[in-house]
Design a protein around this motif. Structure first.
Motif, short mmCIF file in Angstrom:
data_model
loop_
_atom_site.label_atom_id
_atom_site.label_comp_id
_atom_site.label_asym_id
_atom_site.label_seq_id
_atom_site.Cartn_x
_atom_site.Cartn_y
_atom_site.Cartn_z
N LYS A 189 -12.03 66.09 15.52
CA LYS A 189 -10.97 67.16 15.63
C LYS A 189 -10.75 66.69 13.93
CE LYS A 189 -8.73 69.11 19.05
NZ LYS A 189 -8.15 69.85 20.34
N ALA A 190 -10.37 66.18 13.94
CA ALA A 190 -9.62 65.10 12.89
C ALA A 190 -10.24 65.46 11.69
CB ALA A 190 -9.71 62.99 12.80
N LYS A 191 -11.80 65.20 11.64
CA LYS A 191 -12.00 65.78 10.36
C LYS A 191 -12.33 66.91 10.46
CE LYS A 191 -17.12 64.85 8.44
NZ LYS A 191 -17.74 66.15 8.27
N ILE A 192 -11.83 68.36 10.90
CA ILE A 192 -11.28 69.83 10.21
C ILE A 192 -10.21 69.44 9.46
CG2 ILE A 192 -10.54 71.91 11.55
CD1 ILE A 192 -12.92 71.89 13.76
N ASN A 193 -9.28 69.44 10.23
CA ASN A 193 -8.33 68.76 9.39
C ASN A 193 -8.28 67.73 8.12
OD1 ASN A 193 -6.67 70.46 10.63
ND2 ASN A 193 -6.11 68.52 11.97
N MET A 194 -9.15 66.68 8.02
CA MET A 194 -9.22 65.71 6.62
C MET A 194 -10.17 66.68 5.74
SD MET A 194 -6.52 63.50 7.47
CE MET A 194 -7.02 61.65 5.59
N GLY A 195 -11.23 67.58 6.22
CA GLY A 195 -11.83 67.77 5.36
C GLY A 195 -13.03 66.43 5.06
N ASN B 110 -11.33 75.58 17.90
CA ASN B 110 -11.11 77.47 18.09
C ASN B 110 -11.53 77.80 16.33
OD1 ASN B 110 -12.48 76.95 20.18
ND2 ASN B 110 -9.97 77.61 20.93
N ARG B 111 -10.30 77.79 15.77
CA ARG B 111 -10.29 78.45 14.56
C ARG B 111 -10.65 77.89 13.58
NH1 ARG B 111 -4.85 78.91 11.55
NH2 ARG B 111 -6.05 79.65 9.21
N SER B 112 -11.36 76.58 13.27
CA SER B 112 -12.75 76.89 12.45
C SER B 112 -13.39 77.66 12.81
CB SER B 112 -13.00 75.39 12.63
OG SER B 112 -13.90 75.26 13.51
N GLY B 113 -13.85 78.50 13.95
CA GLY B 113 -14.96 78.84 14.44
C GLY B 113 -14.38 80.41 13.81
N GLY B 114 -13.34 80.51 14.55
CA GLY B 114 -12.63 82.31 13.75
C GLY B 114 -12.42 82.31 11.97
N ASP B 115 -12.55 81.08 10.57
CA ASP B 115 -12.36 81.01 10.09
C ASP B 115 -13.98 81.05 9.28
OD1 ASP B 115 -9.95 80.72 9.87
OD2 ASP B 115 -9.74 78.61 9.31
N TYR B 116 -14.65 80.52 9.73
CA TYR B 116 -16.22 80.07 9.28
C TYR B 116 -16.62 81.75 9.59
CZ TYR B 116 -20.73 78.69 8.01
OH TYR B 116 -22.02 78.76 7.63
N LEU B 117 -15.91 82.93 10.65
CA LEU B 117 -16.81 83.74 10.82
C LEU B 117 -16.00 84.96 9.45
CD1 LEU B 117 -18.56 85.74 12.72
CD2 LEU B 117 -16.11 86.28 13.96
N VAL B 118 -14.69 84.44 9.12
CA VAL B 118 -14.15 85.29 8.62
C VAL B 118 -14.50 85.34 7.20
CG1 VAL B 118 -12.10 86.35 7.74
CG2 VAL B 118 -12.45 86.48 10.22
N ASP C 70 -21.08 96.04 17.96
CA ASP C 70 -20.45 95.41 18.54
C ASP C 70 -20.41 94.52 18.66
OD1 ASP C 70 -17.86 97.03 18.08
OD2 ASP C 70 -19.05 98.74 19.36
N VAL C 71 -19.26 92.75 17.72
CA VAL C 71 -19.33 91.66 18.07
C VAL C 71 -18.51 91.24 18.31
CG1 VAL C 71 -20.67 89.98 16.75
CG2 VAL C 71 -21.57 91.95 15.85
N ILE C 72 -18.09 89.79 18.99
CA ILE C 72 -16.90 89.77 19.47
C ILE C 72 -17.16 88.02 19.05
CG2 ILE C 72 -18.35 89.16 22.19
CD1 ILE C 72 -14.91 89.66 22.73
N TYR C 73 -16.08 87.24 18.46
CA TYR C 73 -15.46 85.58 18.48
C TYR C 73 -14.83 85.31 19.72
CZ TYR C 73 -14.02 81.72 17.42
OH TYR C 73 -13.88 80.32 17.50
N MET C 74 -14.66 84.95 20.88
CA MET C 74 -14.01 84.39 21.45
C MET C 74 -13.29 83.37 21.14
SD MET C 74 -14.50 86.28 25.52
CE MET C 74 -13.26 85.79 26.10
N GLY C 75 -11.87 83.53 21.17
CA GLY C 75 -10.88 81.89 20.05
C GLY C 75 -10.61 82.19 20.98
N GLY C 76 -10.12 82.16 21.71
CA GLY C 76 -9.42 81.48 23.05
C GLY C 76 -7.92 81.04 22.67
N ASN C 77 -7.69 80.21 22.14
CA ASN C 77 -6.49 80.26 21.50
C ASN C 77 -5.92 79.40 20.18
OD1 ASN C 77 -3.61 79.04 20.58
ND2 ASN C 77 -3.30 78.13 23.34
#
Length: 396
Positions: free
Chosen positions: A146-152, A241-249, A228-235
């Motif tokens: 989780k820290a690595k996602i924020n730091m890059g 969850n945000r990292s998965g949505g960003d990669y998808l979009v 139809d393709v679904i990505y359930m991000g939860g929150n």
């Protein structure tokens, strides 16, 4: 014969059981009820969200369990600074309340959800109760991810992260080791974490014990012009969850639409999704935010795409999709929560792999095969009788 008793400790109230961890804890309640236990659920008020006490009490009555609310309260004691996420859980009110119940009711089992309860457990006089921990994540690596996602990426960012977080990681390691010392058994939600615990700590205490999902309605494989393709991000306040949505979009959808225009329509669901992706909406990308009746939406879906390669534990959105029989694509890490199941899902390690996977899923016969296999195999893993048998084998 006297009724056996189990105390279950949760860092949050579990009703309504919307989040993955709430569903998992409710699953334990149902399984122990099936085994004939008298259950008391100890849970703490939420820090960020208001607790609906009446709803929780009504559901406790519905399921035939007792519920005790504990105060989240950080008391002035420097020792808390050395233990990850335990400060608000360890206070005079919580310890006195729990200890009073232990002494008066003499439970057979104390089941602690999450490693963070290890310090609280160490302060209690537990009598003859068996000590069980439910590990939702391997916290040390989960926090790092989780820290690595924020730091890059990059050496400079990695060194900055070490300088900032090494005390947190050390405190998590202390907590993991204390949990291993105190517990009789450790129930791991994730196959990958189960293997890591055994390998790193050289112990046989961890047991792979997947989420109890209950009965699911199978999603039929449909022959459609546009899938139809679904990505359930939860929150989407959760950066995994945000990292998965960003990669998808940003990565997947542009390439898929370019190669196969109008063949796929993507759906993003989850609390906070509109705030993040509303400006990205097109006829091929629909942002739903939080969906009250997720079952109805899911029944219209043909594919689940879960491009998450961060975080430990088990991706419940992945497990639910497979059990419903929805053909699922994801990174290898996406599926690390379960043992490998051949011909039940599709790995993709980069955006081009995802394009190939979507191209493959244009075939109705391939989607039917994946649907049949995933539903059958995940049902075997999460079957109620199998899980009850596992608990009986442990002496419960």
């Amino acid at each position: 014969m006297p009724t056996r008793k189990v105390f279950i400790f949760s860092p949050i109230p579990i009703f309504p059981a919307i989040a993955a961890n709430q569903k998992d804890i409710l699953g334990h309640v149902l399984l122990f009820k099936e085994l004939g236990y008298d259950i008391t659920l100890f849970c703490y008020n939420r820090e960020r969200y208001p607790t609906d006490f009446d709803l929780n009490r009504q559901n406790a009555l519905k399921y035939g369990i007792k519920i005790e609310f504990l105060k989240r309260k950080r008391e002035q004691d420097n020792i808390y600074t050395y233990w990850y996420q335990v400060g608000p859980l360890v206070n005079v009110h919580a310890i006195r309340t729990i200890q009073s119940h232990i002494e008066s009711e003499k439970p057979d089992i104390l089941l602690f959800e999450y490693t963070r309860f290890a310090y609280l457990c160490s302060l209690l006089k537990k009598g003859d109760a068996k000590i069980i921990f439910r590990v939702h994540n391997f916290e040390l690596f989960h926090n790092y991810d989780k820290a690595k996602i924020n730091m890059g990426d990059g050496l400079y960012n990695w060194l900055k992260m070490i300088k900032r977080d090494w005390r947190v990681w050390l405190s998590i390691l202390f907590g993991e080791r204390l949990m291993l010392k105190l517990s009789d058994e450790i129930l791991c939600i994730s196959w990958g974490d189960f293997e890591l615990y055994k390998r790193i700590f050289l112990t046989n205490k961890p047991i792979y014990f997947p989420l109890y999902l209950g009965e699911f309605t199978k999603v039929d494989v449909k022959d459609k012009e546009t899938l139809d393709v679904i990505y359930m991000g939860g929150n989407f306040s959760n950066n995994v969850n945000r990292s998965g949505g960003d990669y998808l979009v940003k990565k997947i959808i542009p390439l898929v639409n370019k190669k196969h225009p109008k063949k796929f329509r993507f759906h993003i669901t989850g609390r906070g999704a509109r705030e993040v992706y509303d400006m990205k909406q097109t006829e091929n990308l629909i942002v739903h935010d939080f969906v009250e009746d997720i079952e109805s939406l899911y029944n219209k879906m043909d594919i689940a795409c879960i491009p998450i390669k961060a975080g430990r534990g088990c991706k419940i959105k992945m497990l639910e999709a497979l059990k419903k029989g929805v053909p699922t694509i994801g990174f290898r890490r996406t599926f690390s929560g379960i043992p490998y199941i051949a011909n039940s899902f599709i790995f993709a390690e980069n955006a081009k792999d995802y394009v190939k996977a979507f191209e493959k899923l244009l075939s109705v016969s391939i989607r039917q095969e994946l649907s049949r296999n995933s539903q059958r195999e995940v049902d075997i893993l999460t079957n109620k009788e199998r899980l009850l048998s596992c608990l009986r084998d442990l002496g419960f």
